[in-house]
Motif scaffolding. Structure first.
Motif, PDB file in Angstrom:
ATOM      1  N   SER A 179       5.603  18.030 -20.953  1.00  0.00           N
ATOM      2  CA  SER A 179       5.841  16.619 -20.593  1.00  0.00           C
ATOM      3  C   SER A 179       7.319  16.348 -20.290  1.00  0.00           C
ATOM      4  O   SER A 179       7.634  15.485 -19.492  1.00  0.00           O
ATOM      5  CB  SER A 179       5.314  15.690 -21.683  1.00  0.00           C
ATOM      6  N   GLU A 180       8.220  17.085 -20.909  1.00  0.00           N
ATOM      7  CA  GLU A 180       9.656  16.913 -20.631  1.00  0.00           C
ATOM      8  C   GLU A 180      10.029  17.700 -19.395  1.00  0.00           C
ATOM      9  O   GLU A 180      10.116  18.934 -19.445  1.00  0.00           O
ATOM     10  CB  GLU A 180      10.468  17.495 -21.803  1.00  0.00           C
ATOM     11  N   ARG A 181      10.205  17.028 -18.282  1.00  0.00           N
ATOM     12  CA  ARG A 181      10.599  17.762 -17.067  1.00  0.00           C
ATOM     13  C   ARG A 181      11.100  16.783 -16.022  1.00  0.00           C
ATOM     14  O   ARG A 181      10.881  15.581 -16.124  1.00  0.00           O
ATOM     15  CB  ARG A 181       9.417  18.557 -16.507  1.00  0.00           C
ATOM     16  N   GLN A 182      11.770  17.324 -15.008  1.00  0.00           N
ATOM     17  CA  GLN A 182      12.255  16.503 -13.902  1.00  0.00           C
ATOM     18  C   GLN A 182      11.308  16.714 -12.712  1.00  0.00           C
ATOM     19  O   GLN A 182      10.957  17.849 -12.393  1.00  0.00           O
ATOM     20  CB  GLN A 182      13.670  16.963 -13.548  1.00  0.00           C
ATOM     21  N   ASN A 183      10.904  15.609 -12.077  1.00  0.00           N
ATOM     22  CA  ASN A 183       9.910  15.701 -11.005  1.00  0.00           C
ATOM     23  C   ASN A 183      10.460  15.228  -9.677  1.00  0.00           C
ATOM     24  O   ASN A 183      11.200  14.241  -9.619  1.00  0.00           O
ATOM     25  CB  ASN A 183       8.716  14.801 -11.323  1.00  0.00           C
ATOM     26  N   MET A 184      10.036  15.893  -8.602  1.00  0.00           N
ATOM     27  CA  MET A 184      10.385  15.447  -7.260  1.00  0.00           C
ATOM     28  C   MET A 184       9.129  15.443  -6.408  1.00  0.00           C
ATOM     29  O   MET A 184       8.339  16.391  -6.480  1.00  0.00           O
ATOM     30  CB  MET A 184      11.399  16.410  -6.631  1.00  0.00           C
ATOM     31  N   LEU A 185       8.951  14.393  -5.641  1.00  0.00           N
ATOM     32  CA  LEU A 185       7.794  14.343  -4.755  1.00  0.00           C
ATOM     33  C   LEU A 185       8.275  14.021  -3.349  1.00  0.00           C
ATOM     34  O   LEU A 185       9.029  13.071  -3.148  1.00  0.00           O
ATOM     35  CB  LEU A 185       6.803  13.293  -5.250  1.00  0.00           C
ATOM     36  N   PHE A 186       7.846  14.839  -2.396  1.00  0.00           N
ATOM     37  CA  PHE A 186       8.219  14.606  -0.998  1.00  0.00           C
ATOM     38  C   PHE A 186       6.958  14.372  -0.177  1.00  0.00           C
ATOM     39  O   PHE A 186       5.947  15.050  -0.367  1.00  0.00           O
ATOM     40  CB  PHE A 186       8.975  15.806  -0.421  1.00  0.00           C
ATOM     41  N   SER A 187       7.055  13.419   0.736  1.00  0.00           N
ATOM     42  CA  SER A 187       5.916  13.135   1.580  1.00  0.00           C
ATOM     43  C   SER A 187       6.424  12.451   2.846  1.00  0.00           C
ATOM     44  O   SER A 187       7.330  11.617   2.776  1.00  0.00           O
ATOM     45  CB  SER A 187       4.963  12.213   0.809  1.00  0.00           C
ATOM     46  N   ALA A 188       5.858  12.827   4.000  1.00  0.00           N
ATOM     47  CA  ALA A 188       6.321  12.180   5.238  1.00  0.00           C
ATOM     48  C   ALA A 188       5.787  10.761   5.305  1.00  0.00           C
ATOM     49  O   ALA A 188       6.409   9.864   5.871  1.00  0.00           O
ATOM     50  CB  ALA A 188       5.855  12.975   6.449  1.00  0.00           C
ATOM     51  N   THR A 189       4.603  10.561   4.719  1.00  0.00           N
ATOM     52  CA  THR A 189       4.001   9.222   4.716  1.00  0.00           C
ATOM     53  C   THR A 189       3.567   8.915   3.282  1.00  0.00           C
ATOM     54  O   THR A 189       3.452   9.823   2.463  1.00  0.00           O
ATOM     55  CB  THR A 189       2.762   9.195   5.636  1.00  0.00           C
ATOM     56  N   MET A 190       3.345   7.632   3.012  1.00  0.00           N
ATOM     57  CA  MET A 190       3.009   7.261   1.631  1.00  0.00           C
ATOM     58  C   MET A 190       1.676   6.503   1.566  1.00  0.00           C
ATOM     59  O   MET A 190       1.639   5.321   1.220  1.00  0.00           O
ATOM     60  CB  MET A 190       4.117   6.382   1.034  1.00  0.00           C
ATOM     61  N   PRO A 191       0.562   7.151   1.931  1.00  0.00           N
ATOM     62  CA  PRO A 191      -0.718   6.448   1.795  1.00  0.00           C
ATOM     63  C   PRO A 191      -1.025   6.155   0.316  1.00  0.00           C
ATOM     64  O   PRO A 191      -0.377   6.718  -0.571  1.00  0.00           O
ATOM     65  CB  PRO A 191      -1.728   7.431   2.387  1.00  0.00           C
ATOM     66  N   ASN A 192      -2.041   5.295   0.095  1.00  0.00           N
ATOM     67  CA  ASN A 192      -2.350   4.872  -1.280  1.00  0.00           C
ATOM     68  C   ASN A 192      -2.567   6.011  -2.244  1.00  0.00           C
ATOM     69  O   ASN A 192      -2.127   5.972  -3.388  1.00  0.00           O
ATOM     70  CB  ASN A 192      -3.616   4.001  -1.287  1.00  0.00           C
ATOM     71  N   GLU A 193      -3.271   7.045  -1.756  1.00  0.00           N
ATOM     72  CA  GLU A 193      -3.579   8.166  -2.640  1.00  0.00           C
ATOM     73  C   GLU A 193      -2.294   8.817  -3.153  1.00  0.00           C
ATOM     74  O   GLU A 193      -2.216   9.255  -4.301  1.00  0.00           O
ATOM     75  CB  GLU A 193      -4.412   9.213  -1.889  1.00  0.00           C
ATOM     76  N   VAL A 194      -1.280   8.900  -2.266  1.00  0.00           N
ATOM     77  CA  VAL A 194      -0.011   9.499  -2.689  1.00  0.00           C
ATOM     78  C   VAL A 194       0.675   8.566  -3.684  1.00  0.00           C
ATOM     79  O   VAL A 194       1.220   9.013  -4.703  1.00  0.00           O
ATOM     80  CB  VAL A 194       0.914   9.790  -1.479  1.00  0.00           C
ATOM     81  N   MET A 195       0.634   7.270  -3.404  1.00  0.00           N
ATOM     82  CA  MET A 195       1.285   6.319  -4.311  1.00  0.00           C
ATOM     83  C   MET A 195       0.697   6.402  -5.724  1.00  0.00           C
ATOM     84  O   MET A 195       1.404   6.253  -6.715  1.00  0.00           O
ATOM     85  CB  MET A 195       1.174   4.882  -3.767  1.00  0.00           C
ATOM     86  N   LYS A 196      -0.608   6.682  -5.810  1.00  0.00           N
ATOM     87  CA  LYS A 196      -1.228   6.820  -7.138  1.00  0.00           C
ATOM     88  C   LYS A 196      -0.591   7.992  -7.888  1.00  0.00           C
ATOM     89  O   LYS A 196      -0.289   7.897  -9.073  1.00  0.00           O
ATOM     90  CB  LYS A 196      -2.735   7.083  -6.986  1.00  0.00           C
ATOM     91  N   ILE A 197      -0.381   9.100  -7.150  1.00  0.00           N
ATOM     92  CA  ILE A 197       0.247  10.270  -7.798  1.00  0.00           C
ATOM     93  C   ILE A 197       1.688   9.928  -8.168  1.00  0.00           C
ATOM     94  O   ILE A 197       2.165  10.261  -9.247  1.00  0.00           O
ATOM     95  CB  ILE A 197       0.225  11.506  -6.866  1.00  0.00           C
ATOM     96  N   VAL A 198       2.374   9.250  -7.237  1.00  0.00           N
ATOM     97  CA  VAL A 198       3.776   8.871  -7.469  1.00  0.00           C
ATOM     98  C   VAL A 198       3.891   8.097  -8.776  1.00  0.00           C
ATOM     99  O   VAL A 198       4.718   8.401  -9.638  1.00  0.00           O
ATOM    100  CB  VAL A 198       4.299   7.990  -6.297  1.00  0.00           C
ATOM    101  N   ASN A 199       3.021   7.108  -8.927  1.00  0.00           N
ATOM    102  CA  ASN A 199       3.115   6.249 -10.110  1.00  0.00           C
ATOM    103  C   ASN A 199       2.839   7.003 -11.399  1.00  0.00           C
ATOM    104  O   ASN A 199       3.393   6.701 -12.442  1.00  0.00           O
ATOM    105  CB  ASN A 199       2.153   5.060  -9.984  1.00  0.00           C
ATOM    106  N   ARG A 200       1.974   8.002 -11.299  1.00  0.00           N
ATOM    107  CA  ARG A 200       1.653   8.765 -12.494  1.00  0.00           C
ATOM    108  C   ARG A 200       2.720   9.827 -12.817  1.00  0.00           C
ATOM    109  O   ARG A 200       3.004  10.115 -13.970  1.00  0.00           O
ATOM    110  CB  ARG A 200       0.296   9.443 -12.315  1.00  0.00           C
ATOM    111  N   LEU A 201       3.287  10.383 -11.747  1.00  0.00           N
ATOM    112  CA  LEU A 201       4.150  11.553 -11.912  1.00  0.00           C
ATOM    113  C   LEU A 201       5.606  11.216 -12.185  1.00  0.00           C
ATOM    114  O   LEU A 201       6.270  11.878 -12.983  1.00  0.00           O
ATOM    115  CB  LEU A 201       4.061  12.398 -10.632  1.00  0.00           C
ATOM    116  N   LEU A 202       6.110  10.186 -11.495  1.00  0.00           N
ATOM    117  CA  LEU A 202       7.558   9.977 -11.491  1.00  0.00           C
ATOM    118  C   LEU A 202       7.987   8.865 -12.445  1.00  0.00           C
ATOM    119  O   LEU A 202       7.339   7.821 -12.520  1.00  0.00           O
ATOM    120  CB  LEU A 202       8.038   9.636 -10.073  1.00  0.00           C
TER     121      LEU A 202
END
Ligand code: AMP
Length: 373
Positions: A179-202
């Motif tokens: 659970s202790e870690r630094q996260n980076m997410l890259f995406s050319a576009t931000m559809p809803n499905e990606v935003m769900k991951i973003v909110n959970r991950l970052l």
């Protein structure tokens, strides 16, 4: 701004100098300091913006600084998940070249190679592992890949990981990280499905660059020809014979069409290969090599196969059809005009495709010039 200004250590600077990059790209000037500061990061950046170096360089630096404090050796410290094997290989090559003067080991695993080869990669005890999600999960389930010491995690091209199977694999792999870690997410576009991951991950991510900005900064001239389906192949031949384009990437919607177009080009003495999901790993890599070395002039590809292709100097991208998903169009044309070079994207639009074209124009916030014939 120079790489020196970004507080990068000399071993990495030397490797960057070997690559002959004169200065950091816009994305790099934003991402590198944020990652070095230990922040989570959300990068809305397209391929071609220099994003791989943007995350690889600070990760290499953080890992080389931390390495003296590692008490348990032989563990994976950083994980990068990428949607395709081609992209995974390319990211691995980037880490290897920016890290060539450091004492860090890099491993790449992906579908399509034998389990024996994977075991060999993991036995070398890489500090940085680049993987496609499905294959990584297989190896975790077999008990051969251990993610318990991963401190840095990157999800690259997240919007290309949205098919259900891949999303499940990504989630399962993330659940194996500490659970202790630094996260980076890259995406050319931000559809809803990606935003769900973003909110959970970052956690409180630093956000950088939006898609339109990055596309505008890449100098890509866009043109459209209004042409009906039956005439598209002959227009392509006409275009390619008329001007001395050096490297041309042609996109088709289907695998069958990619093969057909490539065959027609070869018959017309324009050297070409097709890549798509029905070609095996070595055929795909071979076609890419020939294209990179300019031994063939035209690569005909489907969207999935072309994901992550990083080839410099693509002079022209041709969309033989207009994709229904506007974001796909952005991905396609992002293959030309990379890292500050100018590029050209020509799209063939039939009457039935006009609506898709309008959606693309809407997404880009500008209309595309129509070429009169
Ligand atoms: P990427 O967006 O990571 O796919 O990178 C696109 C291309 O830009 C790659 O071929 C890199 O080698 C190249 N590149 C990355 N950073 C720089 C830079 N600072 N200057 C020039 N080229 C770069």
């Amino acid at each position: 701004m120079t790489f020196q200004d970004l507080n990068i250590n000399q071993a990495i600077i030397k490797a960057i100098e070997d690559k002959k990059y004169s200065k950091p790209t816009e994305v790099q000037t934003k991402v590198i300091p944020a990652v070095l500061n230990g922040k989570d990061l959300l990068g809305c950046a397209h391929t071609g913006s220099g994003k791989t170096a943007a995350f690889a360089i600070p990760m290499l630096q953080l890992l080389s600084e931390a390495s003296s404090s590692w008490t348990d050796q032989g563990k994976i410290r950083a994980l990068v998940l990428a949607p395709t094997r081609e992209l995974a290989i390319q990211i691995g090559e980037s880490f290897s070249s920016y890290g060539k003067y450091l004492d860090l080991k890099i491993g790449v695993i992906y579908g399509g190679i034998t389990p024996k080869q994977h075991i060999k990669v993991l036995k070398r005890e890489p500090h940085i592992l680049i993987a496609t999600p499905g294959r990584l999960l297989d190896l975790i389930e077999k008990g051969v890949a251990d993610l318990s010491a991963v401190a840095l995690f990157v999800l690259d091209e997240a919007d290309q990981m949205l098919d259900q199977k891949m999303i499940q694999d990504v989630k399962a792999a993330i659940s194996k990280l500490p659970s202790e870690r630094q996260n980076m997410l890259f995406s050319a576009t931000m559809p809803n499905e990606v935003m769900k991951i973003v909110n959970r991950l970052l956690k409180n991510p630093v956000k950088i660059v939006d898609r339109n900005e990055s596309l505008e900064s890449a100098d890509i001239k866009q043109l459209v020809y209004c042409v009906e389906e039956p005439d598209k192949a002959s227009l392509l031949l006409e275009l390619l014979k008329g001007k001395a384009y050096e490297s041309v990437l042609v996109f088709t919607r289907t695998k069958k069409r990619a093969d057909k177009v490539s065959k027609a080009l070869n018959v017309a003495n324009i050297r070409s290969k097709a890549i798509h999901g029905d070609k095996n790993q070595s055929e795909r890599l071979m076609a890419l090599e020939l294209f990179k070395n300019k031994e063939i002039k035209v690569l005909v590809a489907t969207d999935v196969a072309a994901r992550g292709i990083d080839i410099k100097d693509i002079s022209l991208v041709v969309n033989l059809d207009i994709p229904n998903v506007p974001e796909t169009f952005i991905h396609r044309i992002g293959r030309t005009g990379r890292a500050g070079k100018s590029g050209l994207a020509i799209s063939f639009c039939s009457t039935e495709e006009k609506e898709s074209l309008m959606n693309i124009e809407k997404l880009q916030g500008k209309s595309i010039e129509i070429v009169a014939r």
